[in-house]
Design an enzyme around this catalytic site. Structure first.
Site, PDB file in Angstrom:
ATOM      1  N   CYS A  72      -0.692   3.777  -6.222  1.00  0.00           N
ATOM      2  CA  CYS A  72      -1.884   3.074  -5.392  1.00  0.00           C
ATOM      3  C   CYS A  72      -1.850   1.608  -5.618  1.00  0.00           C
ATOM      4  CB  CYS A  72      -3.244   3.824  -5.257  1.00  0.00           C
ATOM      5  SG  CYS A  72      -4.452   2.819  -4.310  1.00  0.00           S
TER       6      CYS A  72
ATOM      7  N   CYS B 272       0.783  -1.254   0.061  1.00  0.00           N
ATOM      8  CA  CYS B 272       0.099   0.095  -0.106  1.00  0.00           C
ATOM      9  C   CYS B 272       1.076   1.020   0.101  1.00  0.00           C
ATOM     10  CB  CYS B 272      -0.916   0.019   1.556  1.00  0.00           C
ATOM     11  SG  CYS B 272      -1.921   1.516   1.442  1.00  0.00           S
TER      12      CYS B 272
HETATM   13  N1  DGL Z   1      -4.119   0.533  -1.711  1.00  0.00           N
HETATM   14  C1  DGL Z   1      -3.647   1.682  -1.120  1.00  0.00           C
HETATM   15  C2  DGL Z   1      -2.392   2.357  -1.686  1.00  0.00           C
HETATM   16  O1  DGL Z   1      -1.873   1.735  -2.304  1.00  0.00           O
HETATM   17  C3  DGL Z   1      -4.703   2.540  -0.773  1.00  0.00           C
HETATM   18  C4  DGL Z   1      -6.257   2.542  -0.436  1.00  0.00           C
HETATM   19  C5  DGL Z   1      -6.938   3.263   0.323  1.00  0.00           C
HETATM   20  O2  DGL Z   1      -6.956   4.460   0.151  1.00  0.00           O
HETATM   21  O3  DGL Z   1      -7.543   2.523   1.330  1.00  0.00           O
HETATM   22  O4  DGL Z   1      -2.328   3.643  -1.385  1.00  0.00           O
END
Ligand code: DGL
Length: 270
Positions: free
Chosen positions: A194, A80
């Protein structure tokens, strides 16, 4: 301090708010198909992209501490960007196992771009991080990076992995957020900063109309995981992986088909 696991074949733990980190797991499984996997999704805390630095830098290390105690992984991958750009250092300071983070792929994007104008799509929290400023200054000082926070793409990716059609308006809005900026029409490379966004890369490409190169950090992270675990002798056949959620276990039924493709067949609640 969390103590070191003793078993060589203890799992690799992936962490994200939802299914975004599967874009990283997908690359890791190409290199390490038999590595035991625990995938943790903080659905109770989702979305991270709209939360404050203070909240996330408390929540994430606490959760990872609990997960490491329960599953005794040999390595943690924070799959993430939001969590990594905010909490990587603090997580590393509380865990005594290797922690691999996911940060925007600014360096390769800078090498790939011919026009020198690069788009960066992330959550609102990620795009404002000093970590991103530092990467841009170090690896792309001679390039223009246009950033756009596109939290709705997280929902689009979640919907897609539940087997639904992602809302095209959400995709178009993210693309417009880049193209409408000064020099937006010169963008030739887009960083998907993301982990949810590579899951809707095809939809993004369609919405862009002209050809764009997309880049994300997942392949580099997979290579890093493989390097850090190069001495591990993995099981001969893959074991069923665990998907653990901080949210509602029932909700996971909607993702079951997708999770099975990653061998994540044991669904648990934290
Ligand atoms: N998958 C997360 C990232 O890479 C973000 C998801 C979220 O905002 O919860 O930033």
């Amino acid at each position: 301090m969390i103590s070191k696991p003793v078993e060589a074949s203890s799992p690799i733990l992936f962490f994200d708010t939802g299914v975004g980190g599967l874009s990283v797991l997908r690359e890791a499984q190409k290199l390490l198909p038999n590595a035991p996997i625990v995938y943790a999704a903080d659905y109770a805390g989702m979305p991270y992209g709209t939360k404050s630095e203070e909240e996330l830098s408390t929540r994430i290390p606490l959760l990872l501490g609990r997960l490491v105690e329960r599953y005794k992984p040999q390595l943690v991958t924070i799959a993430c960007n939001t969590a990594s750009t905010i909490a990587l250092d603090v997580v590393r300071s509380v865990l005594d196992i290797p922690v691999v983070g996911t940060v925007p792929a600014i360096k390769p994007a800078s090498q790939m771009s011919k026009t020198g104008v690069i788009g960066l799509l992330g959550t609102q929290a990620t795009i404002r991080q000093p970590y991103v400023d530092r990467l841009a200054a170090e690896f792309a000082a001679d390039k223009t990076i246009l950033r756009f926070g596109a939290p709705d793409l997280v929902n689009a990716a979640e919907a897609k992995l539940r087997g639904e059609l992602p809302d095209p308006e959400l995709i178009d809005a993210a693309v417009a957020g880049l193209l409408s900026q000064q020099r937006g029409d010169e963008i030739d490379t887009i960083i998907l900063a993301c982990t949810h966004f590579p899951l809707v890369q095809d939809e993004l490409q369609k919405s862009f109309v002209r050809a764009i190169q997309f880049i994300d950090g997942s392949q580099g992270i997979a290579r890093r995981i493989a390097y850090l675990t190069r001495e591990v002798i993995w099981p001969e056949v893959p074991k069923s992986g665990v998907f653990v959620t901080t949210g509602d276990l029932i909700q996971l039924e909607l993702y079951q088909k997708t999770l099975e493709q990653f061998g994540l067949t044991r669904l648990e609640a934290l």
